[in-house]
Write a protein that holds these residues in place. Structure first.
Motif, mmCIF file in Angstrom:
data_model
loop_
_atom_site.group_PDB
_atom_site.id
_atom_site.type_symbol
_atom_site.label_atom_id
_atom_site.label_comp_id
_atom_site.label_asym_id
_atom_site.label_seq_id
_atom_site.Cartn_x
_atom_site.Cartn_y
_atom_site.Cartn_z
ATOM 1 N N ALA A 138 24.601 -30.788 -5.755
ATOM 2 C CA ALA A 138 23.451 -29.950 -5.409
ATOM 3 C C ALA A 138 23.831 -28.478 -5.507
ATOM 4 O O ALA A 138 23.098 -27.659 -6.079
ATOM 5 C CB ALA A 138 22.952 -30.279 -4.003
ATOM 6 N N GLU A 139 24.997 -28.139 -4.965
ATOM 7 C CA GLU A 139 25.451 -26.742 -4.997
ATOM 8 C C GLU A 139 25.724 -26.292 -6.429
ATOM 9 O O GLU A 139 25.366 -25.176 -6.830
ATOM 10 C CB GLU A 139 26.697 -26.597 -4.126
ATOM 11 C CG GLU A 139 26.417 -26.810 -2.649
ATOM 12 C CD GLU A 139 27.676 -26.884 -1.806
ATOM 13 O OE1 GLU A 139 27.576 -26.664 -0.583
ATOM 14 O OE2 GLU A 139 28.764 -27.174 -2.344
ATOM 15 N N PHE A 140 26.346 -27.173 -7.216
ATOM 16 C CA PHE A 140 26.666 -26.803 -8.598
ATOM 17 C C PHE A 140 25.397 -26.642 -9.438
ATOM 18 O O PHE A 140 25.247 -25.639 -10.164
ATOM 19 C CB PHE A 140 27.576 -27.857 -9.227
ATOM 20 C CG PHE A 140 27.826 -27.635 -10.688
ATOM 21 C CD1 PHE A 140 28.672 -26.631 -11.111
ATOM 22 C CD2 PHE A 140 27.193 -28.422 -11.644
ATOM 23 C CE1 PHE A 140 28.900 -26.404 -12.464
ATOM 24 C CE2 PHE A 140 27.407 -28.202 -12.993
ATOM 25 C CZ PHE A 140 28.265 -27.197 -13.410
ATOM 26 N N GLU A 141 24.498 -27.607 -9.358
ATOM 27 C CA GLU A 141 23.285 -27.543 -10.177
ATOM 28 C C GLU A 141 22.406 -26.352 -9.797
ATOM 29 O O GLU A 141 21.798 -25.725 -10.664
ATOM 30 C CB GLU A 141 22.485 -28.846 -10.053
ATOM 31 C CG GLU A 141 23.173 -30.077 -10.624
ATOM 32 C CD GLU A 141 23.226 -30.093 -12.145
ATOM 33 O OE1 GLU A 141 22.621 -29.213 -12.783
ATOM 34 O OE2 GLU A 141 23.892 -30.995 -12.698
ATOM 35 N N SER A 142 22.357 -26.016 -8.522
ATOM 36 C CA SER A 142 21.505 -24.898 -8.109
ATOM 37 C C SER A 142 22.013 -23.568 -8.649
ATOM 38 O O SER A 142 21.227 -22.680 -8.993
ATOM 39 C CB SER A 142 21.390 -24.834 -6.582
ATOM 40 O OG SER A 142 22.653 -24.605 -5.986
ATOM 41 N N ASP A 143 23.328 -23.424 -8.762
ATOM 42 C CA ASP A 143 23.899 -22.158 -9.230
ATOM 43 C C ASP A 143 24.212 -22.142 -10.724
ATOM 44 O O ASP A 143 24.228 -21.076 -11.339
ATOM 45 C CB ASP A 143 25.184 -21.841 -8.452
ATOM 46 C CG ASP A 143 24.917 -21.380 -7.032
ATOM 47 O OD1 ASP A 143 23.870 -20.746 -6.798
ATOM 48 O OD2 ASP A 143 25.747 -21.676 -6.163
#
Length: 400
Positions: A306-311
């Motif tokens: 989630a953190e990777f895809e959002s950024d």
């Protein structure tokens, strides 16, 4: 955020040595001929004593720790096999149940970890190990009061590095930075194994880093490596301090060493963000390979993706992962991940309640504060953003 894996075992296990000391019962004619301590690996002991169910449980715990140390999730399958053997020998034993709880937590199955840890405590109310796993799992599930109660019991039963570290994290989550530092200092004084010393020094560095004191942080990371040169988190800490201090070439050189040692997703993302900051294009191939490896080993880590895809990827995929994480583990970091994913997907109004929850405990986390401020600003509200925070290096601001 410090995950449960951080606390799976505080001493780095190398050769899995089980030490037995034997003494001569009659005087030896010469000192050189006196009996000496000898060692036996745990695996050798279990070959000799295959009915030692607690030995099998201990082997499983070491495998769980090896998964953390090496980043190789195949150790979880080995731990599961050892625990199956232990359970067949003595189902319901507290050590076996605590080992099963630790394995569940290592795989991010925190509800199962709570259930198994509670069963271990029903069998043995004095199991400090079970209280430790219970505290970790409840933290991940967002039950911070329940986690603090478990930490308090652990402190009563077995004050030491493991308990002090958990008490530090509990204090940190409620915004008590001085208390967090105090407990880490207790852990540092109590530690005698080199890896435990390095662990305490590393987290003292993390507290300094997230308070903006890069020089003190780097000093602690350096001291951690002096205590235990193989302690990769401290090396990654030096890379973070260099990158946040603008020394990008130095940081990238250190990150090369970090990911050669331990190609965990967090380190690969930090390296990639530092490359972007330096004007280079990161190659996420190894990161995606690690993702498949962990998934094949039964590790569900929606938070990282989630953190990777959002950024760095698809905000809609980020929302999907963040909702899956939050539905299972409604802790402040999961709430922040969902809030940020929704914001990046163009839904700031829906994001705001989760951003408020993420920042509701008093935790002084610069990344969570930045995310909430951006969401508030998108809704036309005035909220201060820390001018010293660098959003292009957001992964480096995440608490490990």
């Amino acid at each position: 955020m410090r995950t449960l894996a951080t606390f799976a075992g505080f001493a780095l296990i190398g050769a899995m040595i089980f030490t037995i000391v034997s003494f001569s019962v009659t005087p030896a004619p010469e000192p050189a001929a006196a009996a000496k301590p000898y060692t036996e690996t745990l695996q050798e002991r279990l070959k000799r004593l295959p009915g030692d169910y607690r030995g099998w449980a201990e082997l499983a715990s070491q495998y769980v720790d090896q998964a953390r140390i090496t980043g190789d999730p195949s150790y979880y399958a080995k731990a599961e096999g050892a625990l199956d053997t232990a359970a067949k020998l003595r189902a319901g034993d507290d050590a076996v149940l605590a080992g099963q709880a630790a394995l569940a937590a290592g795989r991010h199955e925190f509800s199962d970890a709570v259930r198994l840890a509670q069963r271990a405590l029903d069998a043995n109310p004095y199991s400090a190990a079970a209280y430790g796993v219970l505290a970790d799992a409840k933290t991940q599930l967002g039950d911070l009061r329940g986690a603090e109660r478990a930490v308090a019991k652990m402190l009563d039963l077995r004050p030491g590095v493991a308990a002090f570290a958990r008490a530090s994290y509990a204090a940190e989550l409620r915004g008590d930075v001085d208390g967090a530092r105090k407990y880490l200092e207790y852990a540092h004084k109590d530690a005698w194994l080199p890896a435990d010393v390095a662990y305490a020094r590393y987290y003292l560095g993390e507290l300094a880093l997230h308070s903006g004191d890069l020089a003190t942080a780097n000093d602690w990371y350096t001291k951690a490596l002096q205590a235990y040169p193989a302690y990769t988190p401290a090396l990654a800490g030096q890379a973070k301090a260099a990158a946040l201090g603008g020394r990008l070439t130095e940081a990238l050189g250190i990150y090369e060493r970090v990911v050669e040692r331990l190609p965990l997703p967090q380190y690969l993302i930090e390296q990639g963000e530092t490359q972007l900051k330096a004007g280079q294009q990161p190659d996420w191939t190894l990161l995606k390979a690690q993702r498949r490896l962990f998934e094949s080993a039964g590790v569900r880590d929606h938070l990282t993706w989630a953190e990777f895809e959002s950024d760095h990827g698809d905000p809609q995929q980020a929302v999907k992962h963040a909702r899956a994480e939050y539905d299972r583990n409604s802790n402040p970091v999961a709430a922040d991940a969902l809030a940020w994913s929704l914001y990046k997907a163009g839904q700031p109004e829906e994001a705001l309640p989760y951003a408020k929850k993420a920042t509701s405990t008093g935790w002084r986390n610069p990344l969570l504060s930045y995310h909430r401020a951006k969401i508030e600003q998108a809704l036309g509200r005035s909220m201060r953003i820390d001018p010293g925070f660098d959003p292009s290096l957001s992964a480096l601001a995440r608490f490990s």
